[in-house]
Design a protein around this motif. Structure first.
Motif, PDB file in Angstrom:
ATOM      1  N   GLN A   1      30.006  44.386  38.903  1.00 51.30           N
ATOM      2  CA  GLN A   1      30.751  45.466  39.549  1.00 51.30           C
ATOM      3  C   GLN A   1      31.791  46.027  38.598  1.00 51.30           C
ATOM      4  OE1 GLN A   1      32.614  44.612  43.430  1.00 51.30           O
ATOM      5  NE2 GLN A   1      34.471  45.583  42.634  1.00 51.30           N
ATOM      6  N   ALA A   2      31.846  47.354  38.496  1.00 51.48           N
ATOM      7  CA  ALA A   2      32.835  47.998  37.643  1.00 51.48           C
ATOM      8  C   ALA A   2      34.221  47.828  38.247  1.00 51.48           C
ATOM      9  CB  ALA A   2      32.504  49.486  37.485  1.00 51.48           C
ATOM     10  N   PRO A   3      35.253  47.879  37.426  1.00 50.67           N
ATOM     11  CA  PRO A   3      36.609  47.763  37.964  1.00 50.67           C
ATOM     12  C   PRO A   3      36.948  48.943  38.868  1.00 50.67           C
ATOM     13  CG  PRO A   3      36.678  48.423  35.664  1.00 50.67           C
ATOM     14  CD  PRO A   3      35.261  48.065  35.963  1.00 50.67           C
ATOM     15  N   THR A   4      37.793  48.710  39.837  1.00 52.11           N
ATOM     16  CA  THR A   4      38.255  49.789  40.700  1.00 52.11           C
ATOM     17  C   THR A   4      39.144  50.746  39.915  1.00 52.11           C
ATOM     18  OG1 THR A   4      38.295  48.150  42.479  1.00 52.11           O
ATOM     19  CG2 THR A   4      39.313  50.285  42.932  1.00 52.11           C
ATOM     20  N   GLN A   5      39.990  50.180  39.062  1.00 50.68           N
ATOM     21  CA  GLN A   5      40.862  50.977  38.208  1.00 50.68           C
ATOM     22  C   GLN A   5      41.025  50.271  36.868  1.00 50.68           C
ATOM     23  OE1 GLN A   5      44.610  52.360  40.003  1.00 50.68           O
ATOM     24  NE2 GLN A   5      43.993  51.383  41.901  1.00 50.68           N
ATOM     25  N   ILE A   6      41.277  51.068  35.832  1.00 51.77           N
ATOM     26  CA  ILE A   6      41.723  50.527  34.550  1.00 51.77           C
ATOM     27  C   ILE A   6      43.024  51.230  34.199  1.00 51.77           C
ATOM     28  CG2 ILE A   6      41.256  50.233  32.097  1.00 51.77           C
ATOM     29  CD1 ILE A   6      38.319  50.177  32.662  1.00 51.77           C
TER      30      ILE A   6
END
Length: 613
Positions: free
Chosen positions: A563-568
């Motif tokens: 899963q990709a991060p929600t925010q960076i």
């Protein structure tokens, strides 16, 4: 002389009309009588007593120097009260009082404005016949509703709000007099400190930073650059950048490495949902306690020759000699020398030292169920459980050793199992993730690892470093290090259910989170269980934020693609006043339980504080 408060006889002392200096240090005073009559007193020393209130000091209007060190029950709010009550005060505890005076002036100005606005709003809601009888209600509502500044100063602000609102009512709402606090010369910059370096790695590209002499920069005007946000996620803005660990207070010190930080829990009774905005950071020879809202370093502790690697909080209940129960925070700090220092944060002194290990201590962890139980993990490949005990009247600890846990490799992270913290302890180690039985009713006081967890199949399944470990809720564990470029979420209960008598156990993976593909190690991850958040820094200065609530409520039937991060959160460049950070590594990132404040530590001696908007 072991003087108690009742030994200070006002009839006797009031005869000393011209007395200018009085030393009451090293006694057992809990209060000062309010009618001592020493109107010409200029110097008062009350160090090393048990004072819990400073309001009686207003009877000494000519006081210029005051010593209150070693009074464990005085707080930051009491320091501000002292500055407000004593307009001629020049030195407190041997230090210039001007900076505290300036802070009091700013707080008083803002509180006066807010109380006045509250009065106008309160009065507008009343009919003329109600206005007079409602004045007492106004004072109560002002104390309840007018808020300003950090939680750590709430005692002072409520004290001042009550005074301001009572004065406003007494004047019929015509005026509010601001505090008569004289202007004082600005405080000279205090010397700061340390250096760092032990078993960690520097950033891959050691590009020098161009720093101005300014040690603290506020950048709340520019939002953090965020990648991967769908627009519904909260905005986090950079609030402060601090160089509070610099060696000799030098802005050119970019080598002191910062290792760990921890938010102080809210210990007050009846505030189960409350959260602290006070964070402790460690690096080099110093431990700093910082208010995240203001960026003020509330306390600083130095140990020359030490290098601090870890900090952890607890709260203890102590009983004074008069039989009163007091609750105060204790911060444990440890590092290169194998010593655990127990810091009484509010009083600002070290009240105990445990010679825990012969080699450096990598990390500390207090038991979530026993406030005096402390785990220490060392490079000597041992984890020790200590009982600090309750300090005596002299605030001295008598620590005892309860358990010794042997590890096959260096332990890096400690994590009591959330659903049964008194039964099992997890540790992320150089050689993998291991588990110990820590029940104290078992006869063996020295124990080996019961189970080693395996995160993937194949010949290299075991023996891989785990340098990030934390529970996301009572069952789900987040771990990092075994698989490059990912963070693993796995179920403790489902994994443990299949144990049998095995000494090696494959974890039941619920999901994987996409993270940096770096081969560098020792990036610590953290979680906000109440918010379902996982956090981790990286080698480029970014903070990866994952909202995993959907996985916690309904885990996927089998792990899909990471899963990709929600925010960076991207490190701001340029981050302030023309200061360029071209390469910095965020090795530690921690948020408070409500995800209001986030603190990130870099390998270039910067403490960064972000706030959710």
């Amino acid at each position: 002389m072991k003087l108690l408060s009742e030994h200070l006889d006002p009839k006797l002392l009031s005869r000393l009309k011209q007395l200018q200096e009085l030393d009451l240090s090293n006694n057992q005073l809990e209060t000062l009588p309010a009618n001592l009559g020493l109107s010409h007193l200029r110097v008062l020393r009350c160090a090393n007593n048990q004072l819990g209130d400073v309001t009686a000091l207003c009877q000494f209007p000519q006081l210029e120097e005051l010593s209150l060190e070693g009074n464990p029950f005085l707080t930051v709010s009491d320091n501000l009260k002292v500055s407000f009550l004593l307009p001629k005060l020049r030195k407190v505890n041997g230090k210039d009082a001007s900076s505290t005076c300036s802070q009091v002036e700013n707080l008083n100005r803002e509180l006066t404005s807010r109380v006045t606005a509250h009065w106008e709003k309160f009065k507008a809601a009343l009919s003329p016949e109600e206005a007079e009888k409602a004045q007492a209600d106004f004072v109560r509502s002002a104390v309840r509703d007018v808020r300003y500044g950090p939680e750590s100063l709430s005692e002072f602000t409520q004290w001042r709000v009550r005074m301001i609102s009572e004065e406003l009512v007494a004047s019929g709402g015509i005026q509010v007099r601001e505090a008569d606090v004289p202007e004082r010369p600005p405080k000279a910059t205090a010397a700061r400190e340390p250096r760092a370096k032990p078993v960690a790695l520097k950033r891959p590209d050691d590009t020098p930073l161009s720093l101005s002499p300014n040690k603290r920069v506020c950048t709340s005007s520019s939002s953090a650059h965020v990648e991967g946000s769908d627009g519904s996620q909260p905005t986090l803005e950079p609030l402060h950048f601090l160089q509070c660990h610099s060696k000799n207070n030098s802005p050119r010190d970019l080598e002191t490495q910062l290792w760990a930080c921890a938010f102080e829990p809210a210990w007050e009774e009846g505030q189960a949902g409350a959260t602290s905005q006070t964070v402790a950071t460690c690096g080099g020879e110093a431990v700093c306690v910082i208010d995240c809202q203001t960026g003020i370093v509330l306390h600083k502790y130095k140990a020359p020759g030490e290098e601090f690697f870890s900090v952890a909080w607890t709260a203890l209940t102590v009983v004074t000699q008069a039989g009163h129960k007091k609750r105060w925070s204790v911060l444990a700090a440890a590092g290169l020398r194998g010593l655990v220092r127990l810091l009484h944060v509010r009083a600002g002194f070290c009240c105990g030292v445990i010679r825990a290990h012969k080699k450096a201590i990598a990390t500390l962890c207090f038991s979530p169920t026993h406030e005096t139980h402390l785990f220490t993990a060392s490079y000597d490949k041992r984890i020790i459980l200590w009982d600090l005990g309750v300090p005596n009247h002299d605030y001295e600890f008598q620590a005892s050793q309860l358990l010794t846990l042997d590890t096959a490799s260096i332990p890096l992270r400690l994590c009591p199992v959330a659903s049964c913290p008194d039964t099992y302890l997890l540790a992320g180690c150089e050689g993998g993730c291991c588990c110990w039985d820590v029940r104290l009713d078992q006869p063996q006081k020295r124990r080996v690892c019961e189970v080693e967890f395996v995160f993937s199949e194949g010949a290299e399944a075991a023996g891989r470093r785990v340098d990030g470990l934390a529970f996301v809720n009572e069952d789900v564990v987040a771990s990092k290090g075994n698989s490059l470029g990912t963070i693993c979420l796995w179920s403790w209960s489902q994994t443990w259910m299949g144990r049998g008598k095995q000494s090696t156990l494959a974890v039941v993976v619920l999901a994987r989170l996409q993270w940096s593909p770096t081969k560098l190690a020792y990036f610590s991850l953290s979680t906000c269980p109440d918010e379902g958040i996982v956090l981790c820094g990286d080698e480029e200065g970014n903070v990866w934020v994952y909202d995993v609530r959907h996985i916690l409520t309904q885990p996927p039937p089998r792990p899909a693609a990471p899963q990709a991060p929600t925010q960076i959160l991207k490190w701001p460049q340029p981050w302030a006043l023309g200061q360029m950070v071209t390469k910095t590594m965020v090795n530690t990132v921690v948020a408070n339980p409500t995800f209001t404040y986030l603190t990130a530590l870099t390998d270039s001696n910067i403490v960064a504080i972000w706030k959710r908007q």
